[in-house]
Design an enzyme around this catalytic site. Structure first.
Site, PDB file in Angstrom:
ATOM      1  N   GLY A 140       0.811  -1.197   0.000  1.00 36.61           N
ATOM      2  CA  GLY A 140       0.000   0.000   0.000  1.00 36.61           C
ATOM      3  C   GLY A 140       0.852   1.257   0.000  1.00 36.61           C
ATOM      4  CB  ALA A 141       0.337   4.620  -1.441  1.00 38.74           C
ATOM      5  CG  HIS A 154      -0.614  -0.503   7.554  1.00 38.48           C
ATOM      6  ND1 HIS A 154       0.340  -1.458   7.852  1.00 38.48           N
ATOM      7  CD2 HIS A 154      -0.538  -0.282   6.232  1.00 38.48           C
ATOM      8  CE1 HIS A 154       0.964  -1.813   6.746  1.00 38.48           C
ATOM      9  NE2 HIS A 154       0.460  -1.111   5.741  1.00 38.48           N
ATOM     10  CB  ALA A 172       9.888  43.989  19.639  1.00 38.50           C
TER      11      ALA A 172
END
Length: 583
Positions: free
Chosen positions: A51-52, A216, A565
């Protein structure tokens, strides 16, 4: 993203566009080497995938001496058997093909089906399954086994090197299996990742972290409160190396005959700065426990999208190599964009250089008699008053910088002021130039940011200016306003060579320039202070051209109606010195 459903294919296109040696089978999401025909003729080919969401794994590890191809599914979803079969056909070699996958059910089934189809077509294929996780023990893992994590990348590297050196399919497979069987990984994360297109986002509490996380988004083995990096690394490595935990003792290191390759892996959302601390702590832990380290490899290799976490992988290798020379295999450069070719064998904690004096900013004045001060105590008292006035105004300065800056200006000036006050008694104010250089050294050491650099450049130039201006007096003293006015003018001219800031840019120069110019013209401290006050007030309505406020849109700057500042801080210093001189 343009569209969540297109993110994977678009990312793969981006990878190939930026790496001309890569090609993409668009419909199947298969990335492969452009010179596949030449590679397949001479060696075993290797593919991986899954899976990606684990980028750079696996497509970015395609390249010379590593993977030949990689196939991607959607995010956290295995590619189909058809996609995988397309990859196998694309990289088919008469020498055979090795398939490397991680131990997840979808990958095992889909890749397994594709491999069997490919074998039916006559391909010579072997498949290995990586399971290196130690967080899920033998009892919990049961029939499923250990999850595949970052050790997968070391399998890619070693198998790719053996294949590139002409190893047979059996030899490439056995090398891959050796890495799998001698690796162990444990992970930790500060939160879960966010899956593209998902409307839900499970997250940890702000005071929670998770141990034994997978890649995952699944829950880890346990949760705990936040602890420091040293504790995290110690726990991870202890878990991997503890031989008394029979449920998780997979490594069983023999210190006499084996050494370790350490892989420090970013799970996706850890800044490089923090990952360096993880590597440092891991290296020191192994050294303290007398574990020989072959090398340390640190970077982003196997991720879980944007998960803020890290994993540590230990690969044990024999000290005396047999058929597999792991040092040479890991040394072999690769053409894959995801691998770091700067990985070098060898490890030592003896890298710190403590040579003294290299950062010593002290200098010997060429003229030690010029710039004498008749009343040193009065000068010291005036500087003390100036520093104390900055400290008194720090909350106000910080407030202004928080609205239109990064909020650190007040604290920076306060730290410098406190350091100056603490050192006043040790400074010899009888010599103006020497005293100024001493103050510059104090600020350089104790202040940070742009303010410190500006003040120190100005002070160094002021010391030189004071020498030059006092040389024009009969007694070379720094006892008159005219001498100081001339010295300040010379210092301002020098400072303006190093900064583009000018009057009207909404910086401290809106105070410094009118103060010095007026003092130089009138020889009146009171008039110069009044010009400085007017300059500070004007910054309330100025468009910011430099500094953090320049990133804020002009309307926001004007509507805030607060002064710069840095300018307000300098004004506090000057008015404090004025009061000190009047006492």
């Amino acid at each position: 993203m343009n569209d969540p459903k297109d993110v994977v294919i678009e990312s793969l296109k981006g990878l190939c566009y930026t790496n001309p040696h890569l090609r993409l089978l668009e419909n199947e999401k298969v990335v492969y080497s452009s010179d596949i025909d030449a590679i397949a003729k001479k060696q075993v080919t290797i593919i991986s995938g899954g899976g990606a969401g684990h980028e750079p794994a696996h497509a970015a590890f395609v390249g010379e001496n590593m993977l030949t191809g990689a196939v991607s599914g959607q995010v956290f979803a295995s590619p189909s058997a058809g996609q995988i079969l397309a990859a196998l056909r694309k990289v088919r070699s008469p020498h055979g093909t090795l398939v490397i996958i991680k131990n997840y059910t979808g990958d095992c089934l889909h890749f397994g089906l594709a491999v069997e189809r490919a074998k039916a077509e006559g391909m010579n294929i072997e498949m290995v399954v990586v399971g290196d996780d130690v967080a899920v023990g033998r009892e919990k893992g049961g029939l499923v086994g250990r999850r595949g994590l970052a050790a997968t990348v070391l399998v890619h590297k070693v198998a790719g090197a053996v294949a590139a050196q002409g190893g047979s399919l059996t030899e490439v497979r056995d090398a891959a299996k050796y890495v799998i069987e001698h690796s162990a990984t444990c992970s930790v994360s500060l939160d879960h990742c966010h899956v593209p297109g998902s409307s839900s986002f499970a997250s940890l509490g702000v005071d929670e972290m998770e141990w034994g996380t997978g890649i995952h988004n699944e829950p880890g083995a346990k949760k705990s409160g936040i602890v420091d990096v040293k504790t995290i690394v110690k726990e991870l490595l202890f878990t991997i190396l503890d031989e008394n935990d029979k449920d998780r003792a997979y490594l069983n290191l023999n210190k006499d005959n084996e050494k370790i390759v350490l892989l420090v892996n970013n799970l996706g959302g850890i800044p490089v700065l923090e990952l360096g601390v993880v590597a440092k702590e891991a290296a020191e832990y192994l050294a303290e426990n007398n574990i020989e380290v072959e090398r340390i490899i640190s970077g982003t290799f196997m991720t879980s999208l944007n998960m803020p976490g890290a994993s540590l992988t230990l690969l044990k290798v024999p000290k005396t190599y047999g058929n597999l020379d792991f040092s040479s295999l890991l040394d072999l450069p690769v053409g894959a964009p995801g691998w770091l070719n700067n990985s070098r064998r060898g490890f030592s904690l003896d890298v710190l250089d403590h040579t003294a004096g290299l950062s010593d900013m002290s200098v010997e004045l060429s003229n030690k008699t010029a710039g004498k001060i008749a009343n040193p105590a009065a000068v010291a008292d005036a500087l003390r008053a100036g520093a104390e006035n900055i400290i008194a105004h720090e909350p106000e300065i910080t407030h202004y910088d928080t609205i239109l800056g990064d909020g650190d200006c007040g604290q920076t000036l306060k730290e410098g002021s406190n350091a100056l006050i603490a050192a006043l008694s040790s400074i010899d104010f009888s010599s103006g130039p020497s005293a100024i250089l001493a103050i510059s050294d104090i600020l350089d050491t104790n202040m940070g940011g742009t303010s410190a650099a500006i003040y120190c450049i100005f002070l160094n130039a002021l010391a030189i200016g004071l020498v030059n201006a006092s040389c024009n007096t009969s007694d070379q003293s720094a006892g008159s306003v005219a001498v100081w006015a001339e010295a300040l003018k010379q210092a301002l001219d020098s400072l303006m060579k190093y900064t583009p800031a000018r009057e009207g840019d909404r910086t401290m120069m809106d105070v410094l320039i009118p103060f010095i110019n007026t003092l130089h013209q009138t020889q009146s401290v009171d008039q110069a202070i009044e010009a400085a006050k007017q300059g500070a007030e004007k910054t309330k309505t100025m468009r910011a051209k430099l500094g953090r406020a320049s990133y804020v849109n002009d309307e926001s700057v004007k509507s805030a109606a607060v002064p710069d500042a840095g300018a307000w801080g300098l004004l506090a210093l000057l008015t404090g010195i004025q009061k000190g001189l009047a006492q």
